[in-house]
Design a protein around this motif. Structure first.
Motif, PDB file in Angstrom:
ATOM      1  N   ARG A  80       0.961  -1.435   0.091  1.00 31.22           N
ATOM      2  CA  ARG A  80       0.217   0.282   0.157  1.00 31.22           C
ATOM      3  C   ARG A  80       0.923   1.142   0.125  1.00 31.22           C
ATOM      4  O   ARG A  80       1.708   1.171   0.569  1.00 31.22           O
ATOM      5  CB  ARG A  80      -0.869  -0.342   1.335  1.00 31.22           C
ATOM      6  CG  ARG A  80      -2.162  -0.909   0.843  1.00 31.22           C
ATOM      7  CD  ARG A  80      -2.938  -0.602   2.488  1.00 31.22           C
ATOM      8  NE  ARG A  80      -3.582   0.481   2.542  1.00 31.22           N
ATOM      9  CZ  ARG A  80      -3.088   1.376   3.734  1.00 31.22           C
ATOM     10  NH1 ARG A  80      -2.626   1.128   3.946  1.00 31.22           N
ATOM     11  NH2 ARG A  80      -4.069   2.627   3.271  1.00 31.22           N
ATOM     12  N   PRO A 113      -9.743  -6.391  -0.462  1.00 28.03           N
ATOM     13  CA  PRO A 113      -8.435  -7.034  -0.703  1.00 28.03           C
ATOM     14  C   PRO A 113      -8.583  -8.117   0.868  1.00 28.03           C
ATOM     15  O   PRO A 113      -7.661  -8.998   1.294  1.00 28.03           O
ATOM     16  CB  PRO A 113      -8.021  -5.587   0.005  1.00 28.03           C
ATOM     17  CG  PRO A 113      -8.804  -5.084  -0.823  1.00 28.03           C
ATOM     18  CD  PRO A 113      -9.668  -5.272  -0.920  1.00 28.03           C
ATOM     19  N   ASN A 138      -4.529  -4.493   5.727  1.00 29.16           N
ATOM     20  CA  ASN A 138      -3.989  -6.282   4.392  1.00 29.16           C
ATOM     21  C   ASN A 138      -2.549  -6.566   4.677  1.00 29.16           C
ATOM     22  O   ASN A 138      -1.849  -6.748   3.733  1.00 29.16           O
ATOM     23  CB  ASN A 138      -3.313  -5.037   3.181  1.00 29.16           C
ATOM     24  CG  ASN A 138      -2.552  -3.980   3.615  1.00 29.16           C
ATOM     25  OD1 ASN A 138      -2.174  -3.480   5.055  1.00 29.16           O
ATOM     26  ND2 ASN A 138      -1.571  -3.736   2.439  1.00 29.16           N
TER      27      ASN A 138
END
Length: 288
Positions: A80, A113, A138
């Motif tokens: 990310r 996700p 995540n």
């Protein structure tokens, strides 16, 4: 960087007995079948990012739903916010999949996700015998000598108007002296009963196909298909005091009390307010 195909001479299965390459023939035989989700499986020796490659393939019309792209080594793997993810060749599972959940409202695609996290945890539990936990939104956590460590991550990117590419990186056989940071971990360090990447990848992709099918059938309603309950059960963030750092130097501190129907983390603050935080809005999530 141009990907190299796994069939090249330096991709021989006997070139590294400690970290043998993936068996593409066995993977295709085990995953690609009529009526199943996975339409094609490709393995490349080395590339920058499987996510970037698969997004590009989708844009050029060279990939359909269910395409799986796996790399033995990523030189520019991303998490990310473009955080770097690096690991030695063949030391982990680095792959991306293309999904086109057209019948699911786009507002619910944020669950993808989280769904992938549940699938990864499910597949690794079955195939590696490792207890894993999920750090919202995540990260995949394993326990190494009583300490929680990050062993994997998930990145979702839009691919055109109707697609999403989900990237997964999992540290499998990294040793202590190979870890990028001391807080990282691997399946091997967590005591996995198996670190054979072929069955691990098949297990994760089969679990992903199963959960994706349930979610799609429920039109993306995470509560209706059991996804919300499953994610909450495996989420290590819930019940802890955390600090959510947001853009603009704003932060929210509180107890993580729930994941809501949109996949947002709900924080109960000292002011008695329950504030939902979306994965797309957060910069860091740290212990308070």
């Amino acid at each position: 960087m141009t990907p190299r195909d796994a069939s090249e001479p330096n991709g021989s299965r006997w070139s590294d007995l400690d970290r043998p390459p993936l068996n593409i023939t066995a993977l295709r035989r085990g995953l690609v079948h009529e009526g199943g989700l996975w339409s094609e499986v490709d393995v490349v020796q080395r590339t920058g990012s499987t996510n970037s490659d698969l997004v590009a393939r989708a844009a050029e019309g060279r990939a359909a739903e269910g395409a799986v792209l796996v790399a033995e080594e990523q030189t520019a793997g991303r998490g990310r916010l473009d955080r770097q993810w690096t690991a030695p060749p063949r030391s982990g599972l680095f792959f991306s999949v293309l999904l086109t959940p057209g019948e699911v409202p786009v507002a619910r695609w944020g669950w993808l996700p989280l769904l992938t996290g549940v699938a990864v945890a499910t597949g690794l539990s079955r195939a590696a015998g490792v207890d894993t936990a999920l750090k919202w939104p995540n990260d995949l956590l394993v326990t190494v000598r009583g300490e929680e460590r990050k062993a994997g991550g998930i990145l979702a990117e839009r691919a055109g108007d109707d697609g999403v590419v989900i990237g997964v990186g999992i540290n499998v056989t990294l040793k202590e002296d190979e870890l990028p940071v001391p807080t990282a971990g691997s399946l091997e360090l967590a005591g996995a009963v198996s670190t054979d990447r072929d069955p691990l990848l098949r297990g994760v992709l089969r679990a992903l196909e199963e959960w994706y099918g349930k979610w799609r059938a429920a039109a993306g309603e995470a509560g209706a298909c059991g996804l919300l309950e499953a994610y909450a059960a495996g989420c290590a963030t819930l019940g802890r005091e955390v600090r959510a750092e947001l853009p603009g130097d704003r932060a929210v501190v509180g107890e993580a009390v729930a994941v809501d129907g949109d996949g947002r983390l709900v924080l109960a603050t000292e002011e008695g307010v329950q504030e939902p935080v979306g994965a797309g809005d957060i910069v860091h999530l740290r212990p308070a």
